[in-house]
Motif scaffolding. Structure first.
Motif, PDB file in Angstrom:
ATOM      1  N   VAL A  30      34.593  47.213  52.676  1.00 53.95           N
ATOM      2  CA  VAL A  30      34.833  47.628  51.289  1.00 53.95           C
ATOM      3  C   VAL A  30      35.780  48.823  51.259  1.00 53.95           C
ATOM      4  CG1 VAL A  30      33.762  48.360  49.140  1.00 53.95           C
ATOM      5  CG2 VAL A  30      32.527  46.810  50.679  1.00 53.95           C
ATOM      6  N   LEU A  31      35.548  49.782  52.144  1.00 55.77           N
ATOM      7  CA  LEU A  31      36.391  50.980  52.175  1.00 55.77           C
ATOM      8  C   LEU A  31      37.822  50.648  52.567  1.00 55.77           C
ATOM      9  CD1 LEU A  31      33.833  53.458  53.779  1.00 55.77           C
ATOM     10  CD2 LEU A  31      34.754  53.553  51.448  1.00 55.77           C
ATOM     11  N   MET A  32      37.986  49.751  53.519  1.00 52.58           N
ATOM     12  CA  MET A  32      39.336  49.351  53.921  1.00 52.58           C
ATOM     13  C   MET A  32      40.055  48.632  52.785  1.00 52.58           C
ATOM     14  SD  MET A  32      39.179  48.255  57.959  1.00 52.58           S
ATOM     15  CE  MET A  32      37.773  47.155  57.804  1.00 52.58           C
ATOM     16  N   ALA A  33      39.302  47.824  52.007  1.00 57.53           N
ATOM     17  CA  ALA A  33      39.898  47.120  50.875  1.00 57.53           C
ATOM     18  C   ALA A  33      40.371  48.106  49.812  1.00 57.53           C
ATOM     19  CB  ALA A  33      38.889  46.135  50.284  1.00 57.53           C
ATOM     20  N   VAL A  84      42.596  40.500  48.557  1.00 57.66           N
ATOM     21  CA  VAL A  84      41.952  39.202  48.343  1.00 57.66           C
ATOM     22  C   VAL A  84      41.052  38.913  49.535  1.00 57.66           C
ATOM     23  CG1 VAL A  84      42.291  36.726  48.013  1.00 57.66           C
ATOM     24  CG2 VAL A  84      43.926  38.347  47.010  1.00 57.66           C
ATOM     25  N   ASN A  85      39.763  38.603  49.262  1.00 59.08           N
ATOM     26  CA  ASN A  85      38.842  38.315  50.367  1.00 59.08           C
ATOM     27  C   ASN A  85      38.883  36.825  50.713  1.00 59.08           C
ATOM     28  OD1 ASN A  85      37.427  37.038  48.333  1.00 59.08           O
ATOM     29  ND2 ASN A  85      35.814  38.613  48.194  1.00 59.08           N
ATOM     30  N   LYS A  86      37.965  36.399  51.552  1.00 63.84           N
ATOM     31  CA  LYS A  86      37.984  35.013  52.030  1.00 63.84           C
ATOM     32  C   LYS A  86      37.735  33.994  50.920  1.00 63.84           C
ATOM     33  CE  LYS A  86      33.181  35.581  53.540  1.00 63.84           C
ATOM     34  NZ  LYS A  86      32.280  35.592  54.732  1.00 63.84           N
ATOM     35  N   ASN A  87      37.159  34.441  49.798  1.00 70.00           N
ATOM     36  CA  ASN A  87      36.918  33.536  48.664  1.00 70.00           C
ATOM     37  C   ASN A  87      38.014  33.643  47.605  1.00 70.00           C
ATOM     38  OD1 ASN A  87      34.422  32.582  49.723  1.00 70.00           O
ATOM     39  ND2 ASN A  87      33.423  34.475  49.021  1.00 70.00           N
ATOM     40  N   ILE A 118      38.800  36.109  45.814  1.00 71.61           N
ATOM     41  CA  ILE A 118      38.345  36.869  44.646  1.00 71.61           C
ATOM     42  C   ILE A 118      38.522  38.354  44.969  1.00 71.61           C
ATOM     43  CG2 ILE A 118      36.441  37.391  43.089  1.00 71.61           C
ATOM     44  CD1 ILE A 118      35.203  34.724  43.858  1.00 71.61           C
ATOM     45  N   PRO A 119      39.377  39.041  44.264  1.00 67.58           N
ATOM     46  CA  PRO A 119      39.601  40.462  44.570  1.00 67.58           C
ATOM     47  C   PRO A 119      38.389  41.319  44.233  1.00 67.58           C
ATOM     48  CG  PRO A 119      40.765  39.849  42.565  1.00 67.58           C
ATOM     49  CD  PRO A 119      40.218  38.572  43.144  1.00 67.58           C
ATOM     50  N   PHE A 120      38.099  42.248  45.103  1.00 64.58           N
ATOM     51  CA  PHE A 120      37.043  43.241  44.902  1.00 64.58           C
ATOM     52  C   PHE A 120      35.661  42.625  44.711  1.00 64.58           C
ATOM     53  CE2 PHE A 120      40.855  45.528  43.184  1.00 64.58           C
ATOM     54  CZ  PHE A 120      40.958  46.439  44.216  1.00 64.58           C
ATOM     55  N   ALA A 121      35.418  41.477  45.320  1.00 67.80           N
ATOM     56  CA  ALA A 121      34.081  40.862  45.285  1.00 67.80           C
ATOM     57  C   ALA A 121      33.549  40.819  46.715  1.00 67.80           C
ATOM     58  CB  ALA A 121      34.144  39.463  44.699  1.00 67.80           C
ATOM     59  N   PHE A 122      32.313  41.330  46.901  1.00 71.85           N
ATOM     60  CA  PHE A 122      31.761  41.449  48.254  1.00 71.85           C
ATOM     61  C   PHE A 122      30.325  40.947  48.273  1.00 71.85           C
ATOM     62  CE2 PHE A 122      34.820  44.793  47.398  1.00 71.85           C
ATOM     63  CZ  PHE A 122      35.709  44.668  48.462  1.00 71.85           C
ATOM     64  N   GLY A 181      28.417  43.193  45.696  1.00 76.76           N
ATOM     65  CA  GLY A 181      28.802  43.507  44.319  1.00 76.76           C
ATOM     66  C   GLY A 181      30.260  43.162  44.088  1.00 76.76           C
ATOM     67  N   ALA A 182      30.663  43.295  42.820  1.00 79.85           N
ATOM     68  CA  ALA A 182      32.051  43.007  42.449  1.00 79.85           C
ATOM     69  C   ALA A 182      32.550  44.112  41.529  1.00 79.85           C
ATOM     70  CB  ALA A 182      32.150  41.658  41.757  1.00 79.85           C
ATOM     71  N   PHE A 183      33.734  44.595  41.834  1.00 80.65           N
ATOM     72  CA  PHE A 183      34.363  45.589  40.981  1.00 80.65           C
ATOM     73  C   PHE A 183      35.205  44.866  39.935  1.00 80.65           C
ATOM     74  CE2 PHE A 183      34.313  48.115  45.106  1.00 80.65           C
ATOM     75  CZ  PHE A 183      33.150  48.803  44.781  1.00 80.65           C
TER      76      PHE A 183
END
Length: 347
Positions: free
Chosen positions: A283-286, A266-269, A271-275, A309-311
């Motif tokens: 991204v690679l660490m996630a 989960v990122n700061k927003n 939202i999983p896998f959204a950058f 982008g978002a996966f």
């Protein structure tokens, strides 16, 4: 292979000093058992001399059986014949031992079941069959597969024998490791979930991990050989698999074809896998954390590359591929890891 008395004595010395090869040790053990029917003990020099004399007499005696009928008057020629005959005996012993060892280094399912007098379940249906074990573990036995196990496990270990394919959900017990035996491979765990596929007619045996950690090594009959196999064991972790090639008797570790997410990042927003304009390293660490797969890359180089982008529903390798295209990199997988190379895109 030519062996005279001097070479034979050197072989005995290597045996008693512990520097002989496995084949040489087995050869000496074979000769000694023929003479004494017990194990070769630790020897003093005088005892070694006596054993050497008796064993060599035995070899020369056996060598006489292979001596030609022709009468040789030359003493030197006769000794040469003895040595040649002894060499033949030695080669036959080694060859026979190698055939025996290769045959005995694996154990059939039926041999294992009968030896340990285990209960047996055969799945003759077309769907997986669930088997609950007394320790809280359970097995999903695939069709056309057979498994045997003790109704009451030992106090120091839990053992099952598989022919075919099964999924294992093993209850954690640090004091009693869980072993899955196939004809050529041993899988050892303390508590985890994994698949083992070992049908008799397949060219490979496959072990695939879902959660936890699994240790896999070759199965041997002899205690010494089994200890050596354990030393060379391979560890596999989630989303890794190990293939054992039966013809080559070798292991290959790789990433599974369809890795599954084991930790949702989960990122700061939230939202999983959204950058958004995120460094490629982020991204690679996630991805590495989400799948538990080691990703190797140049951190300094990747920190200068960004990704937006978002996966969504992509597979692991599709996500890696999309990222690599965005930062103009390439990837390869080897030994259960993913390696990223060749980034050229800068902020």
């Amino acid at each position: 292979m030519v062996m005279d008395r001097v070479a034979f004595r050197e072989l005995l010395i290597r045996y008693t000093s512990g520097s002989a090869t496995a084949a040489e040790r087995s050869m000496i053990d074979h000769w000694y058992e023929l003479l004494y029917n017990n194990e070769l003990p630790s020897l003093q020099q005088s005892e070694l001399d006596n054993i050497e004399q008796e064993m060599w007499v035995f070899i020369e005696k056996e060598g006489n059986l292979a001596e030609p009928v022709v009468v040789y008057r030359s003493k030197r020629m006769k000794r040469l014949i003895y040595f040649a005959a002894a060499a033949v005996i030695i080669c036959l012993v080694i060859s026979g031992w190698l055939v025996f060892f290769n045959a005995a280094s694996t154990m059939s399912y039926e041999t294992s079941r009968q030896k340990d007098q285990l209960a047996e379940t055969v799945n003759r249906t077309t769907i997986p069959q669930r088997i609950n074990l007394e320790d809280g573990s359970y097995i999903l036995l695939e069709p056309a597969s057979t498994i045997s196990y003790a109704k009451h496990f030992d106090t120091d270990k839990r053992e099952v024998y598989l022919e075919g394919s099964a999924f294992f959900q093993v209850a954690k017990d640090a004091t009693r490791p869980f072993f899955v035996y196939t004809s050529e491979v041993v899988t050892k765990v303390l508590g985890t979930s994994f698949d083992v596929k070992a049908f008799p007619n397949d060219n490979t045996i496959q072990v695939q991990v879902h959660t936890g950690k699994v240790t896999v090594y070759k199965r041997k009959n002899g205690a010494h050989e089994q200890e050596l196999a354990k030393v060379n064991a391979t560890i596999i972790t989630p989303n890794q698999q190990l293939l054992f090639n039966r013809q080559q008797a070798s292991f290959t570790r790789s990433v599974t074809a369809l890795p599954q997410v084991i930790n949702i990042p989960v990122n700061k927003n939230n939202i999983p896998f959204a950058f958004t304009d995120a460094p490629a390293t982020e991204v690679l660490m996630a991805l590495q954390k989400a799948y538990g797969i080691t990703i190797i890359y140049d951190e300094e180089q990747m920190s200068h590359c960004s990704f937006t982008g978002a996966f969504t529903n992509e597979s692991f390798f599709d996500r890696i591929n999309l990222l690599c295209k965005a930062i103009e990199s390439t990837y390869e997988q080897t030994d259960g890891q993913v390696i990223i190379t060749g980034s050229t895109v800068k902020d």
